[in-house]
Design a protein around this motif. Structure first.
Motif, PDB file in Angstrom:
ATOM      1  N   GLY A  53      -7.473  31.781  35.437  1.00 18.41           N
ATOM      2  CA  GLY A  53      -6.843  30.471  35.420  1.00 18.41           C
ATOM      3  C   GLY A  53      -5.373  30.494  35.774  1.00 18.41           C
ATOM      4  N   ALA A  54      -4.863  29.302  36.125  1.00 21.07           N
ATOM      5  CA  ALA A  54      -3.454  29.129  36.463  1.00 21.07           C
ATOM      6  C   ALA A  54      -2.590  29.607  35.302  1.00 21.07           C
ATOM      7  CB  ALA A  54      -3.167  27.666  36.777  1.00 21.07           C
ATOM      8  N   GLY A  55      -1.530  30.314  35.612  1.00 22.33           N
ATOM      9  CA  GLY A  55      -0.624  30.831  34.590  1.00 22.33           C
ATOM     10  C   GLY A  55      -1.021  32.184  34.035  1.00 22.33           C
ATOM     11  N   THR A  56      -2.235  32.629  34.308  1.00 21.87           N
ATOM     12  CA  THR A  56      -2.707  33.923  33.825  1.00 21.87           C
ATOM     13  C   THR A  56      -2.238  35.019  34.767  1.00 21.87           C
ATOM     14  OG1 THR A  56      -4.691  32.916  32.887  1.00 21.87           O
ATOM     15  CG2 THR A  56      -4.748  35.291  33.256  1.00 21.87           C
ATOM     16  N   ILE A  57      -1.733  36.115  34.203  1.00 24.01           N
ATOM     17  CA  ILE A  57      -1.356  37.291  34.990  1.00 24.01           C
ATOM     18  C   ILE A  57      -2.216  38.446  34.508  1.00 24.01           C
ATOM     19  CG2 ILE A  57       0.474  38.916  35.584  1.00 24.01           C
ATOM     20  CD1 ILE A  57       2.477  36.645  35.023  1.00 24.01           C
ATOM     21  N   PHE A  58      -2.998  38.998  35.435  1.00 24.83           N
ATOM     22  CA  PHE A  58      -3.896  40.112  35.126  1.00 24.83           C
ATOM     23  C   PHE A  58      -3.435  41.320  35.915  1.00 24.83           C
ATOM     24  CE2 PHE A  58      -7.568  42.778  35.831  1.00 24.83           C
ATOM     25  CZ  PHE A  58      -8.141  42.838  34.578  1.00 24.83           C
ATOM     26  N   THR A  59      -3.228  42.439  35.221  1.00 25.88           N
ATOM     27  CA  THR A  59      -2.820  43.680  35.881  1.00 25.88           C
ATOM     28  C   THR A  59      -3.950  44.696  35.743  1.00 25.88           C
ATOM     29  OG1 THR A  59      -0.505  43.246  35.359  1.00 25.88           O
ATOM     30  CG2 THR A  59      -1.072  45.485  35.977  1.00 25.88           C
ATOM     31  N   GLY A  60      -4.455  45.156  36.887  1.00 25.70           N
ATOM     32  CA  GLY A  60      -5.557  46.113  36.898  1.00 25.70           C
ATOM     33  C   GLY A  60      -6.586  45.715  37.932  1.00 25.70           C
ATOM     34  N   ASN A  61      -7.529  46.595  38.199  1.00 20.18           N
ATOM     35  CA  ASN A  61      -8.574  46.327  39.180  1.00 20.18           C
ATOM     36  C   ASN A  61      -9.677  45.484  38.560  1.00 20.18           C
ATOM     37  OD1 ASN A  61      -7.171  47.876  41.040  1.00 20.18           O
ATOM     38  ND2 ASN A  61      -8.263  49.740  40.484  1.00 20.18           N
ATOM     39  N   VAL A  62     -10.258  44.587  39.374  1.00 20.79           N
ATOM     40  CA  VAL A  62     -11.308  43.688  38.904  1.00 20.79           C
ATOM     41  C   VAL A  62     -12.568  43.930  39.723  1.00 20.79           C
ATOM     42  CG1 VAL A  62     -12.000  41.281  38.613  1.00 20.79           C
ATOM     43  CG2 VAL A  62      -9.608  41.925  38.293  1.00 20.79           C
ATOM     44  N   VAL A  63     -13.693  44.140  39.041  1.00 23.48           N
ATOM     45  CA  VAL A  63     -14.992  44.259  39.686  1.00 23.48           C
ATOM     46  C   VAL A  63     -15.870  43.165  39.109  1.00 23.48           C
ATOM     47  CG1 VAL A  63     -17.005  45.728  40.075  1.00 23.48           C
ATOM     48  CG2 VAL A  63     -14.727  46.754  39.971  1.00 23.48           C
ATOM     49  N   ALA A  64     -16.382  42.291  39.982  1.00 21.77           N
ATOM     50  CA  ALA A  64     -17.189  41.162  39.525  1.00 21.77           C
ATOM     51  C   ALA A  64     -18.539  41.172  40.231  1.00 21.77           C
ATOM     52  CB  ALA A  64     -16.461  39.853  39.812  1.00 21.77           C
ATOM     53  N   PRO A  65     -19.632  41.000  39.487  1.00 21.39           N
ATOM     54  CA  PRO A  65     -20.953  40.984  40.113  1.00 21.39           C
ATOM     55  C   PRO A  65     -21.247  39.674  40.841  1.00 21.39           C
ATOM     56  CG  PRO A  65     -21.164  40.625  37.774  1.00 21.39           C
ATOM     57  CD  PRO A  65     -19.717  40.897  38.033  1.00 21.39           C
ATOM     58  N   GLY A  66     -20.543  38.607  40.451  1.00 19.12           N
ATOM     59  CA  GLY A  66     -20.788  37.295  41.052  1.00 19.12           C
ATOM     60  C   GLY A  66     -19.524  36.745  41.677  1.00 19.12           C
ATOM     61  N   ASP A  67     -19.515  35.435  41.863  1.00 19.60           N
ATOM     62  CA  ASP A  67     -18.369  34.763  42.456  1.00 19.60           C
ATOM     63  C   ASP A  67     -17.143  34.867  41.564  1.00 19.60           C
ATOM     64  OD1 ASP A  67     -19.934  33.964  44.590  1.00 19.60           O
ATOM     65  OD2 ASP A  67     -20.369  31.998  43.752  1.00 19.60           O
ATOM     66  N   MET A  68     -15.987  34.719  42.205  1.00 19.31           N
ATOM     67  CA  MET A  68     -14.728  34.811  41.467  1.00 19.31           C
ATOM     68  C   MET A  68     -13.745  33.803  42.040  1.00 19.31           C
ATOM     69  SD  MET A  68     -12.340  38.103  40.988  1.00 19.31           S
ATOM     70  CE  MET A  68     -12.636  38.372  39.272  1.00 19.31           C
ATOM     71  N   ARG A  69     -13.022  33.111  41.167  1.00 24.69           N
ATOM     72  CA  ARG A  69     -11.969  32.195  41.585  1.00 24.69           C
ATOM     73  C   ARG A  69     -10.684  32.607  40.886  1.00 24.69           C
ATOM     74  NH1 ARG A  69     -11.191  26.887  43.937  1.00 24.69           N
ATOM     75  NH2 ARG A  69      -9.139  26.184  43.288  1.00 24.69           N
ATOM     76  N   ILE A  70      -9.607  32.720  41.682  1.00 21.45           N
ATOM     77  CA  ILE A  70      -8.310  33.120  41.145  1.00 21.45           C
ATOM     78  C   ILE A  70      -7.322  31.976  41.360  1.00 21.45           C
ATOM     79  CG2 ILE A  70      -6.373  34.729  41.352  1.00 21.45           C
ATOM     80  CD1 ILE A  70      -9.615  35.969  42.535  1.00 21.45           C
ATOM     81  N   ASP A  71      -6.861  31.400  40.276  1.00 22.33           N
ATOM     82  CA  ASP A  71      -5.815  30.385  40.318  1.00 22.33           C
ATOM     83  C   ASP A  71      -4.536  30.917  39.691  1.00 22.33           C
ATOM     84  OD1 ASP A  71      -7.164  28.183  41.615  1.00 22.33           O
ATOM     85  OD2 ASP A  71      -8.374  28.005  39.807  1.00 22.33           O
ATOM     86  N   GLY A  72      -4.597  32.107  39.115  1.00 23.99           N
ATOM     87  CA  GLY A  72      -3.438  32.774  38.523  1.00 23.99           C
ATOM     88  C   GLY A  72      -3.008  33.928  39.404  1.00 23.99           C
TER      89      GLY A  72
END
Length: 146
Positions: A23-42
Motif C-alpha cells: 500500500g501507499a506509504g509502505t516501505i518494504f526492504t528486501g526481495n519479494v517472491v509472489a505466487p500470484g498478482d502483485m500491486r505496488i503503490d508504496g
C-alpha cells in the motif's frame, strides 16, 4: 476499502494465488517472491519475482529488478524489468534500467532509459535457428549432367 482506486489507474488482476498489495506509504526492504498478482503503490527496495502480473501504481517505486509474466508500470522503477509476455509502460511512468519482454506497449508520456530486448517465444526461436542452419548448408552439385 481496497477497491477505492479509480478506473484510470487500475488494471484487472487475476485471482489465481491471491493478490499481494504493498500500500501507499509502505516501505518494504528486501526481495519479494509472489505466487500470484502483485500491486505496488508504496516503495520496495529489493527485487520482485512473480509468476503472474505485477502492477506498479502511479505512486509506486521499485528500487530493484522485476521479473514476472506481465507488468503494468505507472510509477517508477530503478532496475531491470523482465516479463515473459506484455510489458506496458503507462504515461507518467519512469523506468531506469534494461527491459526485456515478448510484447511492449509504451504510452507517449512514459520515460525509459536503458536497453530493450524483445523475447522470442521458444517454438519461434527453434524454427528461426533451424532455418538459419538450413540456410548455411552448401548446395548440392549436379553431377553427370552434360
Amino acid at each position: 476499502m481496497f477497491n477505492s482506486k479509480s478506473k484510470s489507474d487500475s488494471t484487472p488482476l487475476s485471482t489465481n494465488g491471491g493478490t499481494s498489495l504493498i500500500g501507499a506509504g509502505t516501505i518494504f526492504t528486501g526481495n519479494v517472491v509472489a505466487p500470484g498478482d502483485m500491486r505496488i503503490d508504496g516503495t520496495i527496495k529489493g527485487n520482485i519475482s512473480s509468476k503472474a502480473k505485477i502492477v506498479i501504481g502511479p505512486d509506486g517505486l521499485v528500487e530493484g529488478d522485476i521479473e514476472g509474466d506481465q507488468a503494468d508500470i505507472m510509477g517508477r522503477v530503478s532496475g531491470s524489468v523482465r516479463v515473459n509476455d506484455l510489458l506496458y509502460l503507462r504515461g507518467g511512468s519512469v523506468v531506469d534500467g534494461n527491459i526485456s519482454a515478448k510484447q511492449l506497449q509504451v504510452e507517449p508520456e512514459a520515460k525509459f532509459n536503458g536497453q530493450c530486448q524483445m523475447i522470442v517465444p521458444a517454438p519461434a526461436m527453434a524454427a528461426a535457428q533451424s532455418k538459419e542452419k538450413n540456410d548455411k548448408r552448401i548446395p548440392a552439385l549436379a553431377i553427370g549432367q552434360g
